[in-house]
Scaffold this motif. Structure first.
Motif, PDB file in Angstrom:
ATOM      1  N   LEU A 143     -15.711  20.713 119.267  1.00 19.88           N
ATOM      2  CA  LEU A 143     -15.978  21.142 118.291  1.00 19.88           C
ATOM      3  C   LEU A 143     -14.921  21.791 117.201  1.00 19.88           C
ATOM      4  N   LEU A 144     -14.029  22.319 117.693  1.00 20.59           N
ATOM      5  CA  LEU A 144     -13.200  22.831 116.584  1.00 20.59           C
ATOM      6  C   LEU A 144     -12.168  21.489 116.093  1.00 20.59           C
ATOM      7  N   LEU A 145     -11.958  20.524 117.096  1.00 13.89           N
ATOM      8  CA  LEU A 145     -11.416  19.403 116.435  1.00 13.89           C
ATOM      9  C   LEU A 145     -12.179  18.663 115.630  1.00 13.89           C
ATOM     10  N   MET A 146     -13.459  18.413 115.939  1.00 13.06           N
ATOM     11  CA  MET A 146     -14.496  17.909 114.739  1.00 13.06           C
ATOM     12  C   MET A 146     -14.432  18.562 113.537  1.00 13.06           C
ATOM     13  N   VAL A 161     -21.210  16.846 114.400  1.00 12.75           N
ATOM     14  CA  VAL A 161     -20.976  15.577 115.179  1.00 12.75           C
ATOM     15  C   VAL A 161     -20.154  16.198 116.601  1.00 12.75           C
ATOM     16  N   GLY A 162     -19.612  17.129 116.543  1.00 13.61           N
ATOM     17  CA  GLY A 162     -19.191  17.844 117.795  1.00 13.61           C
ATOM     18  C   GLY A 162     -19.827  18.101 118.616  1.00 13.61           C
ATOM     19  N   GLY A 163     -21.063  18.819 118.108  1.00  7.48           N
ATOM     20  CA  GLY A 163     -22.177  19.252 118.989  1.00  7.48           C
ATOM     21  C   GLY A 163     -22.812  18.057 119.578  1.00  7.48           C
ATOM     22  N   PHE A 214     -26.097  26.664 123.983  1.00 16.84           N
ATOM     23  CA  PHE A 214     -24.869  27.491 123.522  1.00 16.84           C
ATOM     24  C   PHE A 214     -23.750  27.488 124.910  1.00 16.84           C
ATOM     25  N   GLY A 215     -24.079  27.390 125.885  1.00 14.63           N
ATOM     26  CA  GLY A 215     -23.390  27.072 127.168  1.00 14.63           C
ATOM     27  C   GLY A 215     -22.548  25.882 127.154  1.00 14.63           C
ATOM     28  N   VAL A 216     -23.340  24.579 126.717  1.00 10.66           N
ATOM     29  CA  VAL A 216     -22.497  23.296 126.549  1.00 10.66           C
ATOM     30  C   VAL A 216     -21.625  23.458 125.467  1.00 10.66           C
ATOM     31  N   LEU A 217     -22.048  24.205 124.342  1.00 11.52           N
ATOM     32  CA  LEU A 217     -21.208  24.071 123.296  1.00 11.52           C
ATOM     33  C   LEU A 217     -19.814  24.916 123.605  1.00 11.52           C
ATOM     34  N   LYS A 218     -20.052  26.071 124.168  1.00 13.52           N
ATOM     35  CA  LYS A 218     -18.965  26.893 124.373  1.00 13.52           C
ATOM     36  C   LYS A 218     -17.879  26.153 125.250  1.00 13.52           C
ATOM     37  N   LYS A 219     -18.571  25.307 126.370  1.00 17.49           N
ATOM     38  CA  LYS A 219     -17.416  24.710 127.481  1.00 17.49           C
ATOM     39  C   LYS A 219     -16.931  23.720 126.423  1.00 17.49           C
ATOM     40  N   ASN A 220     -17.410  23.196 125.599  1.00 22.54           N
ATOM     41  CA  ASN A 220     -16.793  22.130 124.564  1.00 22.54           C
ATOM     42  C   ASN A 220     -16.133  22.678 123.399  1.00 22.54           C
ATOM     43  N   ILE A 221     -15.792  23.763 123.365  1.00 30.41           N
ATOM     44  CA  ILE A 221     -15.186  24.516 121.837  1.00 30.41           C
ATOM     45  C   ILE A 221     -14.009  23.569 121.351  1.00 30.41           C
TER      46      ILE A 221
END
Length: 258
Positions: free
Chosen positions: A22-25, A185-187, A12-19
């Protein structure tokens, strides 16, 4: 080296840092699915009709026994095969000029278990042609059965009407699937980026990797802090020549003549 096993909280921390990734994908996936469903994929319409297999009455009576009903039920599967046979579809092809080359690809023949009703469903990009094909199949089938089976036991229950709305594509569902695919894909991209990133970003990561407490840290020094601005001292007003002062007019030299 980073641990190969990541806890759920770390993911979850990794996904949060790369939000942003994720939003772009998700935006790209959902937008592509919506565009394809709305403007690229041709809509498909469905027209359906029904026929009933009627049990044969006993001669001279209006009584229908269970054996005759069972016989009608056993004919349902046979009639379903006949509907999709060239004997029926070739005749339909001749009567409907705008029908596709292979009608069997757009034709569904269905029946419920222990039911004497057969549903004829046609799915096509043109709603008018789909309706015409469904109705012509029903009429041709009802007219050909007496010659093919030596029995007149087919009745048309309902005829097809022109559908107003397409059954496919489902824009909302496709867009939702596109958003989900974009999120996945973003994840994956975020996890790959995290896995191959060998830098230590904070004190917590340093303690986890080295298994040692952090005693101190050096702050980041910006480049502008390394080159302080030099302030030049102002010139002394008492030592400045009067001629250099724009507010004081220059003194003109005069000569005395005798």
């Amino acid at each position: 080296m980073k641990s190969q096993t990541m806890l759920l909280s770390e993911i979850f921390g990794v996904l949060k840092k790369n939000i942003l990734i994720l939003l772009l994908m998700m935006l790209m996936g959902g937008g592509a699915a919506y565009y394809l469903s709305q403007y690229v994929i041709a809509p498909t319409y469905e027209a359906s009709t029904q026929v009933l297999i009627v049990p044969k009455e006993e001669a001279g009576t209006n009584v229908i026994d269970s054996a005759q009903v069972s016989s009608s039920l056993s004919l349902v599967n046979t009639y379903r095969v006949i509907m999709r046979s060239p004997a029926i579809l070739n005749e339909v092809q001749d009567r409907v000029g705008e029908a596709p080359a292979d009608i069997s690809e757009i034709l569904l023949v269905e029946s419920e278990e222990d039911s004497q009703v057969i549903n004829i469903v046609v799915q096509y990009v043109d709603p008018v042609v789909a309706t015409e094909i469904a109705n012509v199949i029903t009429r041709v089938f009802a007219s050909e059965i007496p010659d093919l089976m030596n029995i007149d036991n087919v009745r048309i229950l309902s005829e097809a009407v022109v559908p107003g709305e397409p059954i496919a594509p489902n824009v909302v569902m496709n867009t939702a699937v596109g958003l989900l695919v974009g999120f996945v894909v973003g994840g994956v991209l975020a996890l790959i980026r995290h896995t191959f990133d060998k830098r230590i970003h904070n004190e917590r990561e340093a303690e986890q990797i080295l298994s040692m407490p952090v005693i101190g840290s050096i702050p980041v020094i910006e480049k502008r802090d390394m080159n302080p601005k030099v302030v030049k001292p102002k010139a002394d007003a008492g030592n400045k020549p009067k001629g250099d002062d724009p507010h004081v007019p220059p003194v003109k030299e005069t000569r005395q003549t005798s």
